[in-house]
Write a protein that holds these residues in place. Structure first.
Motif, PDB file in Angstrom:
ATOM      1  N   SER A  29       0.633  -1.019   0.033  1.00 59.69           N
ATOM      2  CA  SER A  29      -0.376   0.121   0.426  1.00 59.69           C
ATOM      3  C   SER A  29       1.362   1.467   0.263  1.00 59.69           C
ATOM      4  CB  SER A  29      -0.767  -0.207   1.534  1.00 59.69           C
ATOM      5  OG  SER A  29      -1.927   1.485   1.247  1.00 59.69           O
ATOM      6  N   ASN A  30       0.441   2.251  -0.308  1.00 61.42           N
ATOM      7  CA  ASN A  30       0.316   3.293  -0.183  1.00 61.42           C
ATOM      8  C   ASN A  30      -0.111   4.646   1.101  1.00 61.42           C
ATOM      9  OD1 ASN A  30      -1.908   4.572  -1.029  1.00 61.42           O
ATOM     10  ND2 ASN A  30      -0.937   5.584  -2.966  1.00 61.42           N
ATOM     11  N   ILE A  31      -0.515   3.883   1.968  1.00 62.38           N
ATOM     12  CA  ILE A  31      -1.235   4.384   3.235  1.00 62.38           C
ATOM     13  C   ILE A  31      -0.319   4.847   3.939  1.00 62.38           C
ATOM     14  CG2 ILE A  31      -2.699   3.860   4.966  1.00 62.38           C
ATOM     15  CD1 ILE A  31      -4.126   2.204   4.024  1.00 62.38           C
ATOM     16  N   PRO A  32       0.165   6.241   4.798  1.00 62.33           N
ATOM     17  CA  PRO A  32       0.600   6.272   5.392  1.00 62.33           C
ATOM     18  C   PRO A  32       1.302   5.676   7.104  1.00 62.33           C
ATOM     19  CG  PRO A  32      -0.087   7.810   4.965  1.00 62.33           C
ATOM     20  CD  PRO A  32      -1.391   7.118   4.325  1.00 62.33           C
ATOM     21  N   ARG A  33       2.737   5.342   6.841  1.00 66.55           N
ATOM     22  CA  ARG A  33       2.449   4.077   7.621  1.00 66.55           C
ATOM     23  C   ARG A  33       2.710   2.918   8.346  1.00 66.55           C
ATOM     24  NH1 ARG A  33       0.267   6.789  12.149  1.00 66.55           N
ATOM     25  NH2 ARG A  33       0.625   4.964  13.209  1.00 66.55           N
TER      26      ARG A  33
END
Length: 87
Positions: A29-33
């Protein structure tokens, strides 16, 4: 199998990771953290470039083996167990 989790699904991340934990799925994913939250590979922007981070514990939990070559080119490797997508 590979599961890409879109940033639009961030509110559902805990449930998605909990479901993925039950099978041998590589989560990306590219979701933060993302890797801190239990994902396996997270894309991040660093110096105007897309890089990736790896969570070795999440990979091991999914019974996945990551090559040493992949780990060498990761911008960061952590070893944090999955916590169902929670920070």
């Amino acid at each position: 199998s590979i599961l890409f989790i879109s940033s639009s699904e961030e509110t559902r991340l805990p449930a998605i990771l909990a479901s993925a934990e039950l099978s041998e799925v590589l989560t990306v994913s590219n979701i933060p953290r993302f890797v801190e939250r239990g994902g396996t590979i997270g894309f991040v922007m660093q110096q105007d470039r897309i890089r990736f981070e790896v969570n070795r514990a999440a990979a091991a939990q999914a019974h996945l083996t990551l090559s040493s070559e992949l780990l060498k080119v990761a911008s960061r490797v952590i070893n944090k167990p999955m916590r169902n997508g929670e920070p």
